[in-house]
Design an enzyme around this catalytic site. Structure first.
Site, PDB file in Angstrom:
ATOM      1  N   ASN A   1       5.924   2.945  -4.039  1.00 49.94           N
ATOM      2  CA  ASN A   1       4.956   2.032  -3.443  1.00 49.94           C
ATOM      3  C   ASN A   1       5.781   1.036  -2.643  1.00 49.94           C
ATOM      4  O   ASN A   1       6.339   0.092  -3.196  1.00 49.94           O
ATOM      5  CB  ASN A   1       4.119   1.330  -4.510  1.00 49.94           C
ATOM      6  CG  ASN A   1       3.038   0.455  -3.909  1.00 49.94           C
ATOM      7  OD1 ASN A   1       3.096   0.092  -2.746  1.00 49.94           O
ATOM      8  ND2 ASN A   1       2.053   0.108  -4.720  1.00 49.94           N
TER       9      ASN A   1
ATOM     10  N   HIS B   1      -0.291   3.917  -3.490  1.00 49.67           N
ATOM     11  CA  HIS B   1      -0.834   2.590  -3.208  1.00 49.67           C
ATOM     12  C   HIS B   1      -1.901   2.291  -4.246  1.00 49.67           C
ATOM     13  O   HIS B   1      -2.711   3.163  -4.591  1.00 49.67           O
ATOM     14  CB  HIS B   1      -1.423   2.517  -1.801  1.00 49.67           C
ATOM     15  CG  HIS B   1      -0.400   2.759  -0.747  1.00 49.67           C
ATOM     16  ND1 HIS B   1       0.515   1.803  -0.372  1.00 49.67           N
ATOM     17  CD2 HIS B   1      -0.126   3.866  -0.024  1.00 49.67           C
ATOM     18  CE1 HIS B   1       1.310   2.309   0.551  1.00 49.67           C
ATOM     19  NE2 HIS B   1       0.952   3.557   0.768  1.00 49.67           N
ATOM     20  N   ILE B   2      -1.898   1.080  -4.737  1.00 53.53           N
ATOM     21  CA  ILE B   2      -2.863   0.657  -5.741  1.00 53.53           C
ATOM     22  C   ILE B   2      -4.250   0.572  -5.126  1.00 53.53           C
ATOM     23  O   ILE B   2      -5.231   1.049  -5.691  1.00 53.53           O
ATOM     24  CB  ILE B   2      -2.429  -0.695  -6.348  1.00 53.53           C
ATOM     25  CG1 ILE B   2      -1.088  -0.503  -7.095  1.00 53.53           C
ATOM     26  CG2 ILE B   2      -3.506  -1.253  -7.272  1.00 53.53           C
ATOM     27  CD1 ILE B   2      -0.393  -1.797  -7.453  1.00 53.53           C
TER      28      ILE B   2
ATOM     29  N   ARG C   1      -1.170 -11.644  -8.401  1.00 50.27           N
ATOM     30  CA  ARG C   1      -1.420 -11.605  -6.956  1.00 50.27           C
ATOM     31  C   ARG C   1      -2.745 -10.892  -6.670  1.00 50.27           C
ATOM     32  O   ARG C   1      -2.907  -9.722  -7.011  1.00 50.27           O
ATOM     33  CB  ARG C   1      -0.285 -10.847  -6.259  1.00 50.27           C
ATOM     34  CG  ARG C   1      -0.525 -10.635  -4.785  1.00 50.27           C
ATOM     35  CD  ARG C   1       0.505  -9.692  -4.189  1.00 50.27           C
ATOM     36  NE  ARG C   1       0.205  -9.430  -2.797  1.00 50.27           N
ATOM     37  CZ  ARG C   1       0.469  -8.286  -2.191  1.00 50.27           C
ATOM     38  NH1 ARG C   1       1.061  -7.301  -2.836  1.00 50.27           N
ATOM     39  NH2 ARG C   1       0.157  -8.120  -0.935  1.00 50.27           N
TER      40      ARG C   1
ATOM     41  N   ALA D   1       4.036  -3.525   1.888  1.00 49.31           N
ATOM     42  CA  ALA D   1       3.847  -3.728   3.324  1.00 49.31           C
ATOM     43  C   ALA D   1       4.874  -2.975   4.173  1.00 49.31           C
ATOM     44  O   ALA D   1       4.610  -2.681   5.342  1.00 49.31           O
ATOM     45  CB  ALA D   1       3.879  -5.218   3.648  1.00 49.31           C
TER      46      ALA D   1
ATOM     47  N   TYR E   1      -5.541  -5.898  -6.662  1.00 52.96           N
ATOM     48  CA  TYR E   1      -4.438  -5.235  -7.357  1.00 52.96           C
ATOM     49  C   TYR E   1      -4.571  -5.216  -8.880  1.00 52.96           C
ATOM     50  O   TYR E   1      -3.716  -4.668  -9.567  1.00 52.96           O
ATOM     51  CB  TYR E   1      -3.110  -5.896  -6.976  1.00 52.96           C
ATOM     52  CG  TYR E   1      -2.835  -5.826  -5.487  1.00 52.96           C
ATOM     53  CD1 TYR E   1      -2.479  -4.623  -4.894  1.00 52.96           C
ATOM     54  CD2 TYR E   1      -2.961  -6.944  -4.682  1.00 52.96           C
ATOM     55  CE1 TYR E   1      -2.240  -4.537  -3.531  1.00 52.96           C
ATOM     56  CE2 TYR E   1      -2.722  -6.874  -3.316  1.00 52.96           C
ATOM     57  CZ  TYR E   1      -2.373  -5.676  -2.752  1.00 52.96           C
ATOM     58  OH  TYR E   1      -2.141  -5.600  -1.404  1.00 52.96           O
TER      59      TYR E   1
ATOM     60  N   ARG F   1      -8.988  -1.215   4.103  1.00 55.47           N
ATOM     61  CA  ARG F   1      -8.511  -2.591   4.264  1.00 55.47           C
ATOM     62  C   ARG F   1      -8.240  -2.883   5.735  1.00 55.47           C
ATOM     63  O   ARG F   1      -8.707  -2.169   6.613  1.00 55.47           O
ATOM     64  CB  ARG F   1      -7.273  -2.788   3.388  1.00 55.47           C
ATOM     65  CG  ARG F   1      -7.648  -2.603   1.899  1.00 55.47           C
ATOM     66  CD  ARG F   1      -6.575  -2.953   0.956  1.00 55.47           C
ATOM     67  NE  ARG F   1      -6.176  -4.359   1.122  1.00 55.47           N
ATOM     68  CZ  ARG F   1      -5.010  -4.823   0.692  1.00 55.47           C
ATOM     69  NH1 ARG F   1      -4.142  -4.034   0.095  1.00 55.47           N
ATOM     70  NH2 ARG F   1      -4.705  -6.094   0.867  1.00 55.47           N
TER      71      ARG F   1
ATOM     72  N   PRO G   1       7.957  -4.933  -1.726  1.00 55.05           N
ATOM     73  CA  PRO G   1       7.713  -6.368  -1.715  1.00 55.05           C
ATOM     74  C   PRO G   1       6.378  -6.776  -2.330  1.00 55.05           C
ATOM     75  O   PRO G   1       5.372  -6.098  -2.158  1.00 55.05           O
ATOM     76  CB  PRO G   1       7.758  -6.741  -0.232  1.00 55.05           C
ATOM     77  CG  PRO G   1       7.597  -5.472   0.511  1.00 55.05           C
ATOM     78  CD  PRO G   1       8.100  -4.390  -0.372  1.00 55.05           C
ATOM     79  N   ASN G   2       6.453  -7.884  -3.044  1.00 57.41           N
ATOM     80  CA  ASN G   2       5.321  -8.556  -3.671  1.00 57.41           C
ATOM     81  C   ASN G   2       4.749  -7.825  -4.876  1.00 57.41           C
ATOM     82  O   ASN G   2       3.874  -8.356  -5.554  1.00 57.41           O
ATOM     83  CB  ASN G   2       4.221  -8.865  -2.649  1.00 57.41           C
ATOM     84  CG  ASN G   2       4.722  -9.765  -1.548  1.00 57.41           C
ATOM     85  OD1 ASN G   2       5.326 -10.793  -1.814  1.00 57.41           O
ATOM     86  ND2 ASN G   2       4.527  -9.357  -0.311  1.00 57.41           N
TER      87      ASN G   2
ATOM     88  N   GLU H   1       4.232   8.962  -2.169  1.00 63.50           N
ATOM     89  CA  GLU H   1       3.848   7.604  -1.781  1.00 63.50           C
ATOM     90  C   GLU H   1       2.589   7.222  -2.562  1.00 63.50           C
ATOM     91  O   GLU H   1       1.646   8.005  -2.640  1.00 63.50           O
ATOM     92  CB  GLU H   1       3.567   7.602  -0.281  1.00 63.50           C
ATOM     93  CG  GLU H   1       3.063   6.311   0.288  1.00 63.50           C
ATOM     94  CD  GLU H   1       2.700   6.441   1.766  1.00 63.50           C
ATOM     95  OE1 GLU H   1       2.134   5.468   2.282  1.00 63.50           O
ATOM     96  OE2 GLU H   1       2.962   7.486   2.397  1.00 63.50           O
TER      97      GLU H   1
ATOM     98  N   HIS I   1       3.922   0.118   6.338  1.00 55.08           N
ATOM     99  CA  HIS I   1       3.335   0.021   7.669  1.00 55.08           C
ATOM    100  C   HIS I   1       4.319  -0.454   8.726  1.00 55.08           C
ATOM    101  O   HIS I   1       3.947  -0.565   9.901  1.00 55.08           O
ATOM    102  CB  HIS I   1       2.134  -0.937   7.620  1.00 55.08           C
ATOM    103  CG  HIS I   1       1.324  -0.786   6.377  1.00 55.08           C
ATOM    104  ND1 HIS I   1       0.577   0.351   6.115  1.00 55.08           N
ATOM    105  CD2 HIS I   1       1.174  -1.588   5.300  1.00 55.08           C
ATOM    106  CE1 HIS I   1      -0.012   0.215   4.935  1.00 55.08           C
ATOM    107  NE2 HIS I   1       0.337  -0.948   4.425  1.00 55.08           N
TER     108      HIS I   1
END
Length: 139
Positions: free
Chosen positions: A71, A97-98, A17, A74, A22, A104, A9-10, A95, A77
């Site tokens: 990736n 993540h950018i 964004r 969200a 990102y 975070r 998502p996103n 897996e 989590h």
């Protein structure tokens, strides 16, 4: 070698964004550069904002791909269902993540996916995808 990059998502909004987190490059541009740099690797791409569609795509990978670069955004989590889908197939998953999720918000520190993935790469911007691709190539 055939790999699937699977974005959650996103991630369709990359480039617009939260560019401070990102980056400002659209994923389509990055994907084209990655394919040009590694022509010996067939890279398929799929993105969805819908959890069930990501699960269906993971199920479809059996015997089709040498690996998945995932990736899950969200869903990383929150989704036990995506973790179960990864565990149910033989296709290895890395897996990615950018951003560095450990730096975070605290809710981003836990991943349901990491225990069922071959490994995890985070915090290198879009280059995280290339690092995962290189790991698959080293096998």
């Amino acid at each position: 070698m055939q790999l699937l990059i699977l974005n959650g998502p996103n991630l369709n909004l990359l480039g617009i964004r939260e560019p401070k987190i990102y980056g400002s490059e659209p994923f389509a541009n990055y994907l084209n550069r990655l394919r040009d740099k590694y022509p010996e690797v067939k890279i398929d791409y799929y993105q969805s904002n819908i959890e069930g569609e990501l699960i269906d795509k993971i199920h479809e990978t059996r015997c089709l791909y040498d690996g998945i670069i995932l990736n899950a955004g969200a869903y990383t989590h929150t989704s036990i269902a995506i973790a179960d889908a990864i565990a149910a197939v033989d296709t290895p998953v890395i897996e990615v993540h950018i951003s560095n999720t450990a730096c975070r918000e605290s809710f981003r520190h836990n991943s349901y996916l990491t225990p069922v993935c071959r490994g995890m790469i985070m915090g290198f911007g879009l280059k995280s995808y290339e690092l995962a691709l290189l790991e698959f190539m080293m096998e």
